[in-house]
Design a protein around this motif. Structure first.
Motif, short mmCIF file in Angstrom:
data_model
loop_
_atom_site.label_atom_id
_atom_site.label_comp_id
_atom_site.label_asym_id
_atom_site.label_seq_id
_atom_site.Cartn_x
_atom_site.Cartn_y
_atom_site.Cartn_z
N VAL A 112 0.95 -1.38 0.10
CA VAL A 112 -0.12 -0.14 0.00
C VAL A 112 0.69 1.25 -0.07
CG1 VAL A 112 -1.76 1.27 1.12
CG2 VAL A 112 -1.89 -1.09 1.10
N PHE A 113 0.82 1.97 -0.97
CA PHE A 113 1.67 3.16 -0.97
C PHE A 113 0.80 4.55 -1.02
CE2 PHE A 113 3.91 6.48 -3.77
CZ PHE A 113 5.23 6.07 -3.23
N VAL A 114 1.21 5.42 -0.25
CA VAL A 114 0.55 6.68 -0.06
C VAL A 114 1.67 7.76 -0.38
CG1 VAL A 114 -0.52 8.34 1.80
CG2 VAL A 114 -0.52 5.87 1.94
N PRO A 115 1.22 8.53 -1.50
CA PRO A 115 2.15 9.40 -2.10
C PRO A 115 2.49 10.66 -1.26
CG PRO A 115 0.65 8.69 -3.84
CD PRO A 115 0.03 8.20 -2.50
N HIS A 116 3.33 11.36 -1.26
CA HIS A 116 3.46 12.64 -0.53
C HIS A 116 2.80 13.71 -0.98
CE1 HIS A 116 6.01 11.33 2.72
NE2 HIS A 116 7.36 10.77 1.95
N ASN A 117 2.61 13.80 -2.35
CA ASN A 117 2.12 14.99 -2.92
C ASN A 117 0.74 14.54 -3.99
OD1 ASN A 117 4.45 16.45 -2.09
ND2 ASN A 117 5.51 15.72 -3.79
N SER A 173 -8.07 -7.50 0.90
CA SER A 173 -7.71 -7.92 2.19
C SER A 173 -6.45 -6.77 2.75
CB SER A 173 -7.27 -9.11 2.11
OG SER A 173 -8.23 -10.06 1.73
N ILE A 174 -5.68 -6.60 1.79
CA ILE A 174 -4.41 -5.67 1.92
C ILE A 174 -4.85 -4.37 2.51
CG2 ILE A 174 -2.29 -4.37 1.10
CD1 ILE A 174 -1.86 -7.31 1.93
N ASN A 175 -6.02 -3.75 1.50
CA ASN A 175 -6.51 -2.50 2.11
C ASN A 175 -7.33 -2.45 3.31
OD1 ASN A 175 -7.49 0.33 1.33
ND2 ASN A 175 -9.56 -0.84 1.12
#
Length: 349
Positions: A182-187, A210-212
């Motif tokens: 799971v990737f959360v961008p900074h911008n 499931s991962i979410n």
């Protein structure tokens, strides 16, 4: 006469560098690793044995041109390969406020190593022949700031019947491990659930959900609640098929929509081929063909012949419901290029 006991030889644990190199080899993504390695100045080769030696030699070198070739950067290289090489992306948009809170919650967990076996072994895979028992599930391995965003890397463990056996209670089972992210961008105000293409297709949607859920739980443990909006990429199929400025279409599936008779336009090896130049006609019923699935290939910028592949291939039943809940991206040139691809797809959704 007193008996003597011969001590067992001690086993020297592998170094961090050895674990990283073994983990990189196990990804099976040496082609993509060469793309990423160039950012750090590592030397690579078409052969893995040579590449592994080059990486080790570059780290030991005192030559100034290899000053960025460190164990820390090797770790970043391995993480980037694991989270970006070839994945199915399910994307959730967030409000600016929710995105800020999510990033703050994750920042508090960066560098904390979970206690599970898979986190202790990461980025290498667990040798299931040496483990007495395993439980299917999703295990957080690492929370890391990648510079452009925060990645939560999970080991997903599944059990399947040994080939030749049916799924019955007594069937012998094989255990497999895959890394999802799971990737959360900074911008950008979004969450990207990245499911590895190495997992069989039957698991893609299940693992994405499931991962979410696992991600929601770890953020929720920090007291953060958020309202995500799932991105529907359905409109991207028509948009990209009609936009000749966006790469070439190496594979397209067209259908009439009335009788579900598909026509495939495809040439995977010819880099001059584009399905947009082809025309399909129904001479019996005069039904109009429309595109329901596409594979776009765009050349990497600069030298070399590399291409990024972008797929929108929903199941036919999903497409008929005007839906496409994921896209696949393979071998992006850089994290910046990857972000641009996702942002553009969202804009067309």
């Amino acid at each position: 006469m007193a008996s003597t006991v011969t001590p067992l030889p001690s086993v020297t644990p592998p170094s961090k560098q050895q674990v990283l190199l073994q983990g990189l080899e196990n990804t099976g993504e040496q082609v993509f690793a060469r793309i990423v390695a160039a950012d750090y100045g590592f030397r690579v080769s078409n052969r893995w044995n040579r590449t592994a030696k080059n990486l080790a030699d570059d780290i030991k070198s005192t030559n100034s041109k290899f000053q960025n070739c460190t164990v820390d950067n090797l770790e970043k290289l391995v993480d980037r390969v694991i989270i970006s090489a070839d994945h199915h992306y399910t994307v959730y948009e967030l409000s600016q406020g929710d995105a800020t809170q999510v990033r703050q919650a994750l920042t508090a967990q960066i560098g904390q190593i979970p206690t599970n076996l898979y986190a202790q072994t990461y980025p290498d895979l667990v040798d299931f022949n040496t483990v007495s028992s395993t439980t299917s599930g999703h295990y957080l391995c690492k929370v890391v700031d990648m510079g452009d965003g925060i990645a939560c890397i999970y080991a997903s463990v599944v059990k399947d019947p040994v080939q030749g056996y049916r799924q019955t209670a007594g069937a012998p089972m094989d255990t497999f491990q895959y890394f999802h992210t799971v990737f959360v961008p900074h911008n950008e105000d979004r969450i990207e659930v990245r499911v590895s293409h190495k997992a069989p297709a039957k698991y893609h949607e299940k693992h994405a959900t499931s991962i979410n859920n696992e991600f929601i739980n770890i953020v929720g443990a920090q007291g953060v609640r958020f309202t995500p909006t799932l991105v529907n990429f359905f409109s991207c199929i028509t948009s990209y098929f009609g936009d000749a400025s966006v790469g070439r279409i190496a594979h397209a599936v067209l259908t009439t929509g009335q009788d579900s008779k598909d026509a495939e336009l495809k040439s995977m090896r010819d880099k001059t081929y584009c399905a947009r130049t082809q025309h399909v006609v129904d001479t019996r019923n005069n039904f109009n063909y429309v595109c329901r699935a596409i594979l776009i290939r765009k050349p990497h910028i600069g030298k070399g012949s590399g291409e990024v592949s972008i797929y929108f291939f929903p199941h036919v039943n999903t497409w008929e419901a005007n839906s496409c809940w994921s896209m696949q991206i393979k071998k992006p040139q850089s994290s910046v290029a990857l972000n641009s691809i996702i942002t553009d797809a969202i804009a067309r959704s």
